[in-house]
Design a protein around this motif. Structure first.
Motif, mmCIF file in Angstrom:
data_model
loop_
_atom_site.group_PDB
_atom_site.id
_atom_site.type_symbol
_atom_site.label_atom_id
_atom_site.label_comp_id
_atom_site.label_asym_id
_atom_site.label_seq_id
_atom_site.Cartn_x
_atom_site.Cartn_y
_atom_site.Cartn_z
ATOM 1 N N GLU A 8 0.855 -1.196 0.000
ATOM 2 C CA GLU A 8 0.000 0.000 0.000
ATOM 3 C C GLU A 8 0.884 1.236 0.000
ATOM 4 O OE1 GLU A 8 -2.261 2.416 -0.302
ATOM 5 O OE2 GLU A 8 -3.788 1.236 0.760
ATOM 6 N N ASP A 9 0.646 2.140 -0.971
ATOM 7 C CA ASP A 9 1.496 3.333 -1.069
ATOM 8 C C ASP A 9 1.037 4.463 -0.153
ATOM 9 O OD1 ASP A 9 -0.706 3.294 -2.882
ATOM 10 O OD2 ASP A 9 0.014 5.180 -3.692
ATOM 11 N N GLU A 10 -0.222 4.401 0.310
ATOM 12 C CA GLU A 10 -0.669 5.450 1.227
ATOM 13 C C GLU A 10 -0.185 5.096 2.635
ATOM 14 O OE1 GLU A 10 -4.959 6.720 0.266
ATOM 15 O OE2 GLU A 10 -4.506 5.073 -1.077
ATOM 16 N N ASP A 52 -3.107 -3.336 -2.391
ATOM 17 C CA ASP A 52 -3.819 -2.199 -2.967
ATOM 18 C C ASP A 52 -3.769 -2.308 -4.489
ATOM 19 O OD1 ASP A 52 -5.191 0.213 -3.009
ATOM 20 O OD2 ASP A 52 -3.336 1.388 -3.090
ATOM 21 N N MET A 54 -4.350 0.465 -6.724
ATOM 22 C CA MET A 54 -3.704 1.652 -7.272
ATOM 23 C C MET A 54 -2.343 1.843 -6.622
ATOM 24 S SD MET A 54 -5.899 3.093 -9.407
ATOM 25 C CE MET A 54 -5.834 4.876 -9.410
ATOM 26 N N LYS A 101 -12.312 0.634 -0.471
ATOM 27 C CA LYS A 101 -11.919 1.788 0.342
ATOM 28 C C LYS A 101 -12.992 2.864 0.236
ATOM 29 C CE LYS A 101 -6.896 1.670 -0.230
ATOM 30 N NZ LYS A 101 -5.802 2.407 -0.858
HETATM 31 CA CA CA Z 1 -2.963 3.421 -3.585
#
Ligand code: CA
Length: 226
Positions: A8-10, A52, A54, A101
């Motif tokens: 997950e990039d967030e 995730d 994205m 989400k």
């Molecule tokens: Ca993302």
């Protein structure tokens, strides 16, 4: 204890989920982009991967496809709300489940528990094929349902609906999700089909045996509570 990979990039979401999972006694490894996530997933052994869709560098669906070429680690996809194509593509590519989400952490944890439980080998889970709620008992392998030992005749779809609700006990299942699980995600028929099957189940089980199995959550869907 389970070993879980979060891709997950967030950072905020990843950190939040990590805290909850470690709090529950799991070991967590994090990756902030698709390429790193794929490397971890292929190189190390995990009980579950939270992926995730994205993601920078390599998107989640591509990561999923590449993992599936080599491994069958349970994978739970995090998709954006309304990203129907992602869900369809994700399940086709071998994701075990998805959650949209923004999600409630309780629901995420519940889905993780279900995904982990499904993959446990039969030897360590002798009652795997038997699901239960009060006096109601379902034997998946034998395709049988009984209440206090009395057999109940169900159609295939009634059986599937009851099975999905029993497998996701205490999780409120919305109608769209139930339609996907019971009728397939390409189902294009009436949207009230689930209400109809629930009514049949209540006639065959609740009315006949004087028990209460499936609860309605107004405006959302249905749940079997412990
Ligand atoms: Ca993302």
């Amino acid at each position: 204890m389970s070993r879980i990979l979060i891709v997950e990039d967030e950072a905020k979401i990843a950190r939040f989920v990590e805290l909850e999972l470690t709090h529950e006694g799991n070991e967590v490894v994090k990756a902030g982009d698709g390429r790193t996530g794929l490397e971890f997933a292929l190189r190390e052994q995990f009980d579950l991967i939270l992926l995730d869709v994205m993601l920078p560098q390599l998107n989640g669906l591509e990561v999923l496809r590449r993992i599936r070429l080599e491994k069958d680690t349970p994978i739970l996809l995090l998709t954006a709300r309304d990203a129907v194509m992602d869900k369809v593509a994700g399940l086709d590519a071998g994701a075990d489940d998805y959650i949209t989400k923004p999600f409630a952490i309780e629901e995420l944890l519940a889905r993780i528990r279900v995904a982990l439980k499904k993959r446990q080998p039969a030897a360590t889970q002798p009652a795997h094929s038997a699901l239960q709620s009060g006096e109601l008992r379902m034997d998946i392998d034998r395709h049988e349902v009984t209440v206090s030992g009395e057999p109940v005749e169900l159609t295939n779809r009634e059986f599937e609906l009851l099975k999905v609700l029993l497998l996701n006990k205490n999780i409120v299942m919305d109608r769209n999700r139930l339609i996907e699980e019971v009728c397939g995600y390409d189902y294009l028929g009436e949207t009230n089909v689930i209400d109809v099957y629930v009514r049949y189940l209540r006639t065959k089980i609740d009315d006949r045996f004087g028990i209460h199995v499936i609860s309605t959550v107004r405006g959302v869907g249905y749940v079997i509570r412990e």
